[in-house]
Design an enzyme around this catalytic site. Sequence first.
Site, PDB file in Angstrom:
ATOM      1  N   TYR A  18       1.366  -4.755  12.618  1.00 17.14           N
ATOM      2  CA  TYR A  18       0.481  -4.332  13.769  1.00 17.14           C
ATOM      3  C   TYR A  18      -0.814  -4.731  13.485  1.00 17.14           C
ATOM      4  CZ  TYR A  18      -1.799  -0.797  10.976  1.00 17.14           C
ATOM      5  OH  TYR A  18      -2.511   0.047  10.025  1.00 17.14           O
ATOM      6  N   LYS A 132      -0.057  -6.399   7.031  1.00 14.37           N
ATOM      7  CA  LYS A 132      -0.197  -5.130   7.896  1.00 14.37           C
ATOM      8  C   LYS A 132       0.912  -4.399   8.420  1.00 14.37           C
ATOM      9  CE  LYS A 132      -4.211  -3.612  11.222  1.00 14.37           C
ATOM     10  NZ  LYS A 132      -4.538  -2.523  10.061  1.00 14.37           N
ATOM     11  N   GLU A 164      -8.641  -0.244  -2.383  1.00 16.42           N
ATOM     12  CA  GLU A 164      -9.369  -0.264  -0.839  1.00 16.42           C
ATOM     13  C   GLU A 164      -9.424   1.242  -0.431  1.00 16.42           C
ATOM     14  OE1 GLU A 164      -7.164  -2.058   2.234  1.00 16.42           O
ATOM     15  OE2 GLU A 164      -5.275  -1.823   1.194  1.00 16.42           O
ATOM     16  N   LEU A 188      -5.518  -4.758   2.085  1.00 17.60           N
ATOM     17  CA  LEU A 188      -5.390  -5.558   3.336  1.00 17.60           C
ATOM     18  C   LEU A 188      -6.702  -6.318   3.558  1.00 17.60           C
ATOM     19  CD1 LEU A 188      -3.544  -5.474   6.058  1.00 17.60           C
ATOM     20  CD2 LEU A 188      -5.833  -4.113   6.873  1.00 17.60           C
TER      21      LEU A 188
END
Length: 279
Positions: A18, A132, A164, A188
């Site tokens: 996505y 993702k 992250e 990501l």
Amino acid sequence: MARVPVLDRGFIFGDGVYEVIPVYGRVALRLREHLERMQRSLDAIRLANPLDIEAWTKLVGTIVARNPWDDQAVYIQVTRGVAPRDQAFPAGAQPTVFVMANPMSKPTIEQRERGVGVITAEDFRWKRCDIKSVSLLANCLLRQMAADAGCVEAVLLRDGLVTEASTSNVFAVKSGVIVTPPKDYRILPGITLDLVLDLAREAGLALEVRPLPEAELRGADEIWVSSSTKEVLPVTRLDGAPVGDGKPGPMYARMYQLYQDYKARIARRARACMMQPNR
Ligand code: PDD
């Protein structure tokens, strides 16, 4: 109403990818970069892209035009399609494409002015966080841990290093130097992260892209998180303790201004383009 068959592999396995694309004043920010990242995600899961960049650009433009809001978040999802349940890839399944837009839920003024709280948590996700993927169970669990603690994010630690956060990238600032972890399988590769790095470089701010140990995070003067929907947010509480003096710092103020200037620049350029004849 849009419907998805129950045997869609996105529903059954989380087998899909996505994107979330921010749109300001009806202009999609870094659309090409989002579409290129989606291509990399599709390549990584060995799924042929059902559309090319021009077709995606047109589709996103149509969705943006059909919705009433100037500022939107466009969500794109591509899954491996509908097939009898078997983990191995089906032959000949058609990818399912789903696109929606919602009004952009920007950070509040209070969040910007007072900063937000985060917790830290063990990063128990897999070793392909660069994809993702719609398989977001671990991110959901981690984000909920943060919500249970009254915080906006869980900043994740793997082997003593910051990776992250559950839905955003992380920056620490110490003595005027911005530090953020390198892009590898652990994180990501955020489009907003790249934007922040570009803006910092353009403005000549001191920047280090390198592993960020937990101790440095805890000793930072400032912490920021970034994403397409959060933009750049100052973190002023880490596991209940103040970050620096507990207020958003001067480097954040600078970056926030650079970010707003960038958005204004893009909007001006888009308006100028629309006013050109033969376009
Ligand atoms: N999340 N890291 C993770 C795990 C994310 O889910 C996101 C974005 C980011 C930031 O990426 P970008 O700057 O490209 O938005 C980093 C989106 C917004 C979401 O899942 O809703």
